[in-house]
Design an enzyme around this catalytic site. Structure first.
Site, PDB file in Angstrom:
ATOM      1  N   LYS A  32      -6.357 -39.576  17.204  1.00  0.00           N
ATOM      2  CA  LYS A  32      -7.681 -40.099  17.548  1.00  0.00           C
ATOM      3  C   LYS A  32      -8.579 -40.100  16.301  1.00  0.00           C
ATOM      4  O   LYS A  32      -8.250 -39.490  15.285  1.00  0.00           O
ATOM      5  CB  LYS A  32      -8.311 -39.225  18.631  1.00  0.00           C
ATOM      6  N   ARG A 128     -15.509 -29.929  30.698  1.00  0.00           N
ATOM      7  CA  ARG A 128     -15.781 -31.275  30.193  1.00  0.00           C
ATOM      8  C   ARG A 128     -15.290 -32.260  31.237  1.00  0.00           C
ATOM      9  O   ARG A 128     -15.966 -32.485  32.222  1.00  0.00           O
ATOM     10  CB  ARG A 128     -15.085 -31.424  28.836  1.00  0.00           C
ATOM     11  N   TYR A 252     -33.247 -37.568  -6.399  1.00  0.00           N
ATOM     12  CA  TYR A 252     -34.429 -37.844  -5.587  1.00  0.00           C
ATOM     13  C   TYR A 252     -35.228 -36.570  -5.290  1.00  0.00           C
ATOM     14  O   TYR A 252     -34.663 -35.503  -5.076  1.00  0.00           O
ATOM     15  CB  TYR A 252     -34.008 -38.443  -4.244  1.00  0.00           C
ATOM     16  N   MET A 300     -27.042 -41.782  -1.683  1.00  0.00           N
ATOM     17  CA  MET A 300     -26.179 -42.563  -0.809  1.00  0.00           C
ATOM     18  C   MET A 300     -24.832 -42.853  -1.482  1.00  0.00           C
ATOM     19  O   MET A 300     -23.782 -42.780  -0.849  1.00  0.00           O
ATOM     20  CB  MET A 300     -26.870 -43.884  -0.429  1.00  0.00           C
TER      21      MET A 300
HETATM   22  C1  LIG Z   1      -8.793 -33.522  19.809  1.00  0.00           C
HETATM   23  C2  LIG Z   1      -7.970 -33.037  20.893  1.00  0.00           C
HETATM   24  C3  LIG Z   1      -6.774 -32.335  20.623  1.00  0.00           C
HETATM   25  C4  LIG Z   1      -6.374 -31.907  19.238  1.00  0.00           C
HETATM   26  O1  LIG Z   1      -7.108 -30.765  18.885  1.00  0.00           O
HETATM   27  P1  LIG Z   1      -6.833 -29.965  17.536  1.00  0.00           P
HETATM   28  O2  LIG Z   1      -7.549 -28.691  17.691  1.00  0.00           O
HETATM   29  O3  LIG Z   1      -7.354 -30.803  16.425  1.00  0.00           O
HETATM   30  O4  LIG Z   1      -5.365 -29.768  17.439  1.00  0.00           O
HETATM   31  C5  LIG Z   1      -5.976 -31.996  21.694  1.00  0.00           C
HETATM   32  N1  LIG Z   1      -6.328 -32.297  22.962  1.00  0.00           N
HETATM   33  C6  LIG Z   1      -7.478 -32.954  23.259  1.00  0.00           C
HETATM   34  C7  LIG Z   1      -7.806 -33.238  24.685  1.00  0.00           C
HETATM   35  C8  LIG Z   1      -8.337 -33.325  22.236  1.00  0.00           C
HETATM   36  O5  LIG Z   1      -9.475 -33.946  22.541  1.00  0.00           O
END
Ligand SMILES: *Cc1c(COP(=O)(O)O)cnc(C)c1O
Length: 355
Positions: A32, A128, A252, A300
Site C-alpha cells: 500500500k 477501526r 528564510y 521547498m
Molecule cells: C499497513 C498495514 C499492515 C502492515 O503493517 P506494518 O506494521 O507496516 O507491517 C498490515 N495490516 C494492515 C491492515 C495494515 O493497514
C-alpha cells in the site's frame, strides 16, 4: 540527478524469506501507499515473478494501478470500499474486505456479487474497521447463507504490537484464535511487522502481513532485527559549497547565522521532496557516515548543512549525501514521527533507482 531514492528489490525478497522462515507462515506483502514510498509497481513487478499468493493494498485505486500495469497477481484491498469502489473491485477480481453490516448491504445491492472474493475483517481491539468477534459469526453466516461471495480470508489487525503492550496484544491474538482452525478459509492473518517479530509463536494463523519490515525497518528494538537487510536510502548531492568570509544568515526567516569560516553546503532537496520541515535547524544528514547538521529552515527545494571540520577537505560539488537510511526511525522519532510517515512522504519528484 538531484535527489534519489535507492531501492534494493532483492533485499525486499530476502526480508520476506526471512519472515517466512522465522514464522513458518506465508507472507502477504503489503505494498500500500506506493509500497511505503518505494514504488508499488516496481516492487509488485519484482515480487510477481515469485511465489506470493496475495498482495495487500489499502484501497481500490492502489489495486487498479497494479493491475493496469499488467500484473495479474491476486490483490487484497484491506481497507473499506464505498459502494462504487466495491462494485469495481469485484469486477476487477480483487479480494475485498468486508468489515461491517453496511458493507454487507452494499454487497447485497450489487447483482454481480457471486464473484466476490471476501476477507472478513475482525476488530479485536484496533477500534477501526471490522466486526467485533461477538457479531462476526452472524455476519459470516449471513454472507454464506445468502451466497454473497466466497469467504477466502479472515483477518484482524494489531494496534500496539510495537509498544510495551504484551497483555493487550495477546488479548487481541487470543480473541482471534477461534477463526484459526477454519479449514474452509484459505487466508487467516493477523500479524503485522511488530506482530511478526514479537508474537509469531502465539498464533496458528497461516499468513502474515509484513509492511515496514519487508522494507528493512522495525520501529522497536529486537535482536531479530539482524535478520533484515537494508532496502532503501534517500540520497542527494552537494550542489553548492561556500566558506563564509563574514557572519551571515542562512535561509528564510533569519533563524540561523553562519559564522565566518563555516563551510556551508546546499543540497537540492527540500520539503517538497519529502524532507520534513521540522528537521530545520538541528536535523542531521550523513556524508561518509559522518553527521552534518542542517542549518536554517528547510526550503521547498533546497536545504543547507554545515560541513564539520573533519569533512572540510573531503567534500566537493557532487559529493553524495545520505538523507535517510537505516536510521530513518530514529530520525523520525526526533520530530515526533515514525519511519512509515517519512517514507510515504518521499515525493514523486525524487527519482527511484532500483538496484
Ligand atoms: C499497513 C498495514 C499492515 C502492515 O503493517 P506494518 O506494521 O507496516 O507491517 C498490515 N495490516 C494492515 C491492515 C495494515 O493497514
Amino acid at each position: 540527478m538531484r535527489s534519489w531514492l535507492e531501492v534494493n528489490l532483492k533485499n525486499i525478497e530476502f526480508n520476506l524469506n526471512e519472515i517466512e522462515k522465522l514464522t513458518n507462515k506465508k507472507a502477504i506483502p503489503v505494498i500500500k501507499a506506493n509500497a511505503y514510498g518505494l514504488g508499488s509497481i516496481e516492487v509488485a513487478k519484482y515480487l510477481s515473478q515469485k511465489k506470493y499468493k496475495l498482495f495487500a493494498v489499502a484501497n481500490f485505486q492502489e489495486a487498479l494501478e497494479i493491475k493496469n500495469f499488467g500484473l495479474d497477481n491476486k490483490i487484497l484491498i484491506m481497507g473499506n470500499n464505498d459502494k462504487d469502489d466495491l462494485k469495481l473491485a469485484i469486477e476487477n477480481g480483487f479480494s475485498i474486505t468486508i468489515s461491517s453490516w453496511n458493507d454487507i448491504e452494499n454487497l447485497e445491492m450489487l447483482n454481480n456479487f457471486q464473484k466476490a472474493l471476501i476477507h472478513i475483517k475482525i476488530d479485536t481491539g484496533m477500534g477501526r474497521i471490522g466486526f467485533f468477534p461477538e457479531e462476526s459469526e452472524e455476519a459470516i453466516k449471513h454472507i454464506t447463507n445468502n451466497k454473497l461471495g466466497t469467504i477466502e480470508g479472515i483477518f484482524s489487525h494489531l494496534s500496539s504490537a510495537d509498544e510495551n503492550e504484551d497483555e493487550f496484544t495477546l488479548q487481541q491474538i487470543n480473541s482471534f484464535k477461534k477463526y484459526e482452525d477454519n479449514k474452509d478459509v484459505s487466508f487467516i492473518h493477523i500479524l503485522n511487522s511488530p506482530g511478526i517479530f514479537k508474537y509469531f509463536k502465539y498464533t496458528n494463523s497461516n499468513f502474515v502481513r509484513p509492511g515496514i519490515s519487508m522494507y528493512g525497518i522495525l520501529l522497536f528494538d529486537t535482536p531479530l532485527k539482524k535478520l533484515l537487510k537494508p532496502v532503501f536510502k534517500l540520497k542527494t548531492k552537494i550542489i553548492s559549497l561556500k566558506t563564509l568570509n563574514i557572519n551571515t544568515f542562512i535561509s528564510y526567516g533569519k533563524t540561523a547565522e553562519g559564522k565566518k569560516g563555516d563551510v556551508i553546503a546546499t543540497l537540492p532537496i527540500g520539503y517538497a521532496d519529502g524532507l520534513d520541515r521540522r528537521f530545520s535547524n538541528g536535523g542531521t544528514v550523513k556524508i561518509d557516515g559522518e553527521k552534518c547538521t542542517i542549518i536554517g529552515r528547510i526550503c521547498m527545494d533546497m536545504t543547507m548543512i554545515i560541513i564539520p571540520n573533519s569533512l572540510k577537505n573531503k567534500v566537493n560539488i557532487g559529493t553524495e549525501v545520505e538523507i535517510y537510511g537505516q536510521d530513518i526511525n530514529e530520525q523520525a522519532e526526533s520530530i515526533g514521527s515514525i519511519a512509515d510517515e517519512l517514507m510515504t512522504r518521499i515525493n514523486k519528484r525524487v527519482l527511484r533507482r532500483y538496484v
